[in-house]
Design a protein around this motif. Sequence first.
Motif, PDB file in Angstrom:
ATOM      1  N   GLN A   1      43.565  19.726  50.838  1.00 54.64           N
ATOM      2  CA  GLN A   1      44.362  19.960  49.641  1.00 54.64           C
ATOM      3  C   GLN A   1      45.293  21.159  49.804  1.00 54.64           C
ATOM      4  OE1 GLN A   1      44.670  18.090  46.861  1.00 54.64           O
ATOM      5  NE2 GLN A   1      43.352  16.573  47.854  1.00 54.64           N
TER       6      GLN A   1
ATOM      7  N   THR B   1      51.260  14.822  46.695  1.00 57.09           N
ATOM      8  CA  THR B   1      50.746  15.671  45.624  1.00 57.09           C
ATOM      9  C   THR B   1      49.497  16.417  46.086  1.00 57.09           C
ATOM     10  OG1 THR B   1      49.390  13.872  44.716  1.00 57.09           O
ATOM     11  CG2 THR B   1      51.620  14.129  43.827  1.00 57.09           C
ATOM     12  N   SER B   2      49.210  17.516  45.406  1.00 61.01           N
ATOM     13  CA  SER B   2      48.025  18.313  45.711  1.00 61.01           C
ATOM     14  C   SER B   2      47.438  18.844  44.417  1.00 61.01           C
ATOM     15  CB  SER B   2      48.386  19.482  46.646  1.00 61.01           C
ATOM     16  OG  SER B   2      47.281  20.351  46.814  1.00 61.01           O
ATOM     17  N   ASP B   3      46.122  19.041  44.417  1.00 58.58           N
ATOM     18  CA  ASP B   3      45.443  19.609  43.257  1.00 58.58           C
ATOM     19  C   ASP B   3      45.457  21.132  43.266  1.00 58.58           C
ATOM     20  OD1 ASP B   3      44.820  17.108  42.271  1.00 58.58           O
ATOM     21  OD2 ASP B   3      42.902  17.011  43.323  1.00 58.58           O
ATOM     22  N   VAL B   4      46.045  21.727  44.296  1.00 57.32           N
ATOM     23  CA  VAL B   4      46.083  23.174  44.445  1.00 57.32           C
ATOM     24  C   VAL B   4      47.543  23.625  44.452  1.00 57.32           C
ATOM     25  CG1 VAL B   4      45.376  25.129  45.881  1.00 57.32           C
ATOM     26  CG2 VAL B   4      43.973  23.060  45.817  1.00 57.32           C
ATOM     27  N   THR B   5      47.839  24.702  43.752  1.00 55.26           N
ATOM     28  CA  THR B   5      49.196  25.221  43.737  1.00 55.26           C
ATOM     29  C   THR B   5      49.535  25.852  45.086  1.00 55.26           C
ATOM     30  OG1 THR B   5      48.523  27.390  42.904  1.00 55.26           O
ATOM     31  CG2 THR B   5      49.043  25.678  41.268  1.00 55.26           C
TER      32      THR B   5
ATOM     33  N   SER C   1      37.547  13.511  47.511  1.00 59.00           N
ATOM     34  CA  SER C   1      38.220  12.414  46.799  1.00 59.00           C
ATOM     35  C   SER C   1      37.517  12.042  45.496  1.00 59.00           C
ATOM     36  CB  SER C   1      38.280  11.174  47.706  1.00 59.00           C
ATOM     37  OG  SER C   1      36.969  10.727  48.031  1.00 59.00           O
TER      38      SER C   1
ATOM     39  N   ARG D   1      37.993  19.788  45.511  1.00 59.00           N
ATOM     40  CA  ARG D   1      39.324  19.750  46.102  1.00 59.00           C
ATOM     41  C   ARG D   1      39.936  21.138  46.225  1.00 59.00           C
ATOM     42  NH1 ARG D   1      41.103  14.878  42.038  1.00 59.00           N
ATOM     43  NH2 ARG D   1      39.640  13.317  42.842  1.00 59.00           N
ATOM     44  N   THR D   2      39.543  22.032  45.341  1.00 58.89           N
ATOM     45  CA  THR D   2      40.069  23.389  45.416  1.00 58.89           C
ATOM     46  C   THR D   2      39.619  24.090  46.687  1.00 58.89           C
ATOM     47  OG1 THR D   2      39.975  23.506  43.003  1.00 58.89           O
ATOM     48  CG2 THR D   2      40.268  25.578  44.179  1.00 58.89           C
TER      49      THR D   2
ATOM     50  N   SER E   1      36.578  16.614  41.545  1.00 51.94           N
ATOM     51  CA  SER E   1      37.812  17.389  41.401  1.00 51.94           C
ATOM     52  C   SER E   1      37.622  18.847  41.796  1.00 51.94           C
ATOM     53  CB  SER E   1      38.322  17.302  39.963  1.00 51.94           C
ATOM     54  OG  SER E   1      37.338  17.774  39.056  1.00 51.94           O
TER      55      SER E   1
END
Length: 239
Positions: free
Chosen positions: A187, A203-207, A175, A181-182, A178
Amino acid sequence: MYDPTVARLTYRALLGRRRALILGALPLLLIAISVVVRALAGADDQTASDLLGGLALATMVPIIGVIAGTGAIGPEIDDGSVVYLLSKPVKRPTIIFTKLIVAIAVTMVFSALPTFIAGFILNGNGQQIAVAYTVAALVASIAYAAIFLLLGTVSRHAVVFGLVYALVWEALFGSLVSGARTLSVQQWSLAVAQKVAGGDMVTSDVTLPTATVLLAVVTVLATWYAGQKLRSLTLAGEE
């Protein structure tokens, strides 16, 4: 690759009275909090997303994964009873795969189902939030079970290391930093949930493609390496 006898013994170990009470505590807490929040705040999509993301996916799912994953094999290694299992004509990868299936099933039941119930209590599945977080919990259960089963195989302090990963790396660093988070199962599962929800509530920080690949790679590698460590344990015992 699946042995019913190993599965039965593992289920019995995981769902004993004491461990079952621990496994059921967090789901009951989540549902109770959801009832209170719904009574006080009414049906609100953002509140539902925040609670399911912050309490269910970020806290409950990994902790249950720790209990189920490490408990599937760790206690047997600690008390030496694994030697009895290894003496049977069952392939070591079969033992690991069977225990993984059991750990995944237990984690899913005690995390995904309560998440679904809590989501419906909070906002009646508005914007597909309940379903999205349930899918995220199902996906995360697979990766967590594999990771923590591996920890239970390689370390006598697997529960401690598992809780550190779940509560410090996933919840704290995930959290605040950044980049962390990957490398977060949370995530990765959120990327799947984001696709299911389709809106901006999740939402997510990873595609999604990256998350899918990482989930598969981590699960497969953790399972394979756990099997290799169990082979080494067998050889050490025979020597």
